[in-house]
Write an enzyme that holds these catalytic residues in place. Sequence first.
Site, PDB file in Angstrom:
ATOM      1  N   MET A 103       0.662  -1.143  -0.419  1.00  0.00           N
ATOM      2  CA  MET A 103      -0.024   0.476   0.198  1.00  0.00           C
ATOM      3  C   MET A 103       1.037   1.599  -0.030  1.00  0.00           C
ATOM      4  O   MET A 103       2.091   1.213   0.698  1.00  0.00           O
ATOM      5  CB  MET A 103      -1.128  -0.169   1.386  1.00  0.00           C
ATOM      6  CG  MET A 103      -2.051  -0.753   1.243  1.00  0.00           C
ATOM      7  SD  MET A 103      -2.804  -0.572   2.705  1.00  0.00           S
ATOM      8  CE  MET A 103      -1.877  -1.434   3.837  1.00  0.00           C
ATOM      9  N   MET A 104       0.692   2.252  -0.587  1.00  0.00           N
ATOM     10  CA  MET A 104       1.289   3.942  -0.965  1.00  0.00           C
ATOM     11  C   MET A 104       1.812   4.050   0.127  1.00  0.00           C
ATOM     12  O   MET A 104       0.808   4.115   0.910  1.00  0.00           O
ATOM     13  CB  MET A 104       1.248   4.334  -2.409  1.00  0.00           C
ATOM     14  CG  MET A 104       0.712   3.809  -3.563  1.00  0.00           C
ATOM     15  SD  MET A 104       2.647   3.022  -3.902  1.00  0.00           S
ATOM     16  CE  MET A 104       3.139   4.298  -4.721  1.00  0.00           C
ATOM     17  N   CYS A 151      -3.952  -1.633  -8.997  1.00  0.00           N
ATOM     18  CA  CYS A 151      -3.979  -0.161  -8.827  1.00  0.00           C
ATOM     19  C   CYS A 151      -4.805   0.011  -9.702  1.00  0.00           C
ATOM     20  O   CYS A 151      -4.651   0.966 -11.053  1.00  0.00           O
ATOM     21  CB  CYS A 151      -2.771  -0.008  -8.296  1.00  0.00           C
ATOM     22  SG  CYS A 151      -2.272   1.859  -8.116  1.00  0.00           S
ATOM     23  N   GLN A 185       6.705  -5.729  -4.380  1.00  0.00           N
ATOM     24  CA  GLN A 185       5.411  -5.138  -5.425  1.00  0.00           C
ATOM     25  C   GLN A 185       6.070  -4.241  -6.378  1.00  0.00           C
ATOM     26  O   GLN A 185       6.882  -3.138  -5.731  1.00  0.00           O
ATOM     27  CB  GLN A 185       4.201  -5.035  -4.596  1.00  0.00           C
ATOM     28  CG  GLN A 185       3.267  -4.803  -5.740  1.00  0.00           C
ATOM     29  CD  GLN A 185       1.696  -4.510  -4.870  1.00  0.00           C
ATOM     30  OE1 GLN A 185       1.386  -3.401  -4.439  1.00  0.00           O
ATOM     31  NE2 GLN A 185       1.474  -5.445  -4.662  1.00  0.00           N
ATOM     32  N   GLY A 243      -5.274  -6.091   3.522  1.00  0.00           N
ATOM     33  CA  GLY A 243      -4.568  -4.774   3.038  1.00  0.00           C
ATOM     34  C   GLY A 243      -4.284  -3.662   4.101  1.00  0.00           C
ATOM     35  O   GLY A 243      -3.920  -3.394   4.962  1.00  0.00           O
ATOM     36  N   GLY A 291     -12.279  -6.615   1.217  1.00  0.00           N
ATOM     37  CA  GLY A 291     -12.721  -6.440   2.426  1.00  0.00           C
ATOM     38  C   GLY A 291     -12.844  -6.689   3.841  1.00  0.00           C
ATOM     39  O   GLY A 291     -14.209  -7.997   4.267  1.00  0.00           O
ATOM     40  N   HIS A 316      -8.224  -8.782  -6.045  1.00  0.00           N
ATOM     41  CA  HIS A 316      -9.098  -8.176  -5.690  1.00  0.00           C
ATOM     42  C   HIS A 316     -10.491  -8.486  -6.180  1.00  0.00           C
ATOM     43  O   HIS A 316     -10.214  -8.380  -7.215  1.00  0.00           O
ATOM     44  CB  HIS A 316      -8.011  -6.485  -5.793  1.00  0.00           C
ATOM     45  CG  HIS A 316      -9.560  -5.790  -4.366  1.00  0.00           C
ATOM     46  ND1 HIS A 316      -8.696  -4.504  -4.089  1.00  0.00           N
ATOM     47  CD2 HIS A 316     -10.580  -5.848  -4.562  1.00  0.00           C
ATOM     48  CE1 HIS A 316      -9.043  -3.905  -3.657  1.00  0.00           C
ATOM     49  NE2 HIS A 316     -10.584  -4.427  -3.288  1.00  0.00           N
ATOM     50  N   LYS A 364      -0.729  -9.381  -9.268  1.00  0.00           N
ATOM     51  CA  LYS A 364      -2.265  -8.425  -7.972  1.00  0.00           C
ATOM     52  C   LYS A 364      -3.425  -8.320  -9.260  1.00  0.00           C
ATOM     53  O   LYS A 364      -2.262  -7.493 -10.030  1.00  0.00           O
ATOM     54  CB  LYS A 364      -1.871  -8.414  -7.417  1.00  0.00           C
ATOM     55  CG  LYS A 364      -2.898  -7.582  -6.068  1.00  0.00           C
ATOM     56  CD  LYS A 364      -2.456  -6.577  -4.765  1.00  0.00           C
ATOM     57  CE  LYS A 364      -3.666  -6.796  -4.199  1.00  0.00           C
ATOM     58  NZ  LYS A 364      -4.302  -5.409  -4.941  1.00  0.00           N
TER      59      LYS A 364
END
Length: 307
Positions: free
Chosen positions: A1-2, A83, A53, A215, A195, A153, A121
């Site tokens: 995650m950024m 993303c 990643q 995440g 989720g 996702h 991903k």
Amino acid sequence: MMDCTDRHFRYFMRQITRRTLLYTEMIVAAAILHGNREKLLGFSPAEKPLALQVGGNNPLELAECARIAADQGYDEINLNVGCPSSRVQNGNIGACLMAQPELVARCVEAMAVGGIPVTVKHRIGIDDRDSYEDLAHFVRIVSEAGCGRFTVHARKAWLQGLNPKQNRHIPPLRYEEVYRIKQEFPQLMIEINGGITSLAQAEEHLTRVDAVMIGRAAYDNPFLFAQCDRDIYGDNTTPPTRHQVATAMLPYIEFWLTQGLKLHQISRHMLGLFAGQPGSRAWKRHISENAHLPNAGAEVIAAALIG
């Protein structure tokens, strides 16, 4: 995650779970090839197992990234095709690549030269290309290029009209389609994402798929992983307490302060340690109010524990 899963957050997570696979932030291939490699890719051995990643669409560049990842000691390299940010789209990387499975396949095939596992991903779909058939076609083409593990996702991404935060919540979750992918591609490792906020939910998904990625909830409530090594991996270990986790971070903080880092660059990742617990607000407030002060050190964290 950024802006979340940097080396300091990962080291913090390692005080909570030893077995869970951790990921770097998504780093674009050009930055890896031309940027400050130690700053971008450096990690402590304690963070392993660890995946790098990357974002990119050039097979030659991604092949070099895979070689670098292997040389640096990463356990695998993950290509982000999920993303949805406009900045990422402008570079023709991230989720928009789901419309180009043949290009993703060429990238995966090229990345295999690194000698470490290559994973992908992605979303279940993008825009109007979101049928199950579209998803299965993507997985089939990319798997034939050598990818054996897909992190899915379970939401589509709207590349126009929704921002990244909205794309994490507004498109509905479609777990059944991920389960179906596992049924129809039993030879692949299928990991589900989206989720999932508890180990109980993760365990339920594990009856249908091979792995679970958590995440945002991992950042907001990291201690939910405290029982992961025992309950998910079957280790005969006693989960740490929150106080033990925080105390274990103190020598690490002191070391990095001697390297010129500011306390808040580490402490900001620790704010969620007491999420949902009495005293959580006081913990966050004390750290937030004091970590930015001149010469703030590990004593700020120690005092927050006492307070």
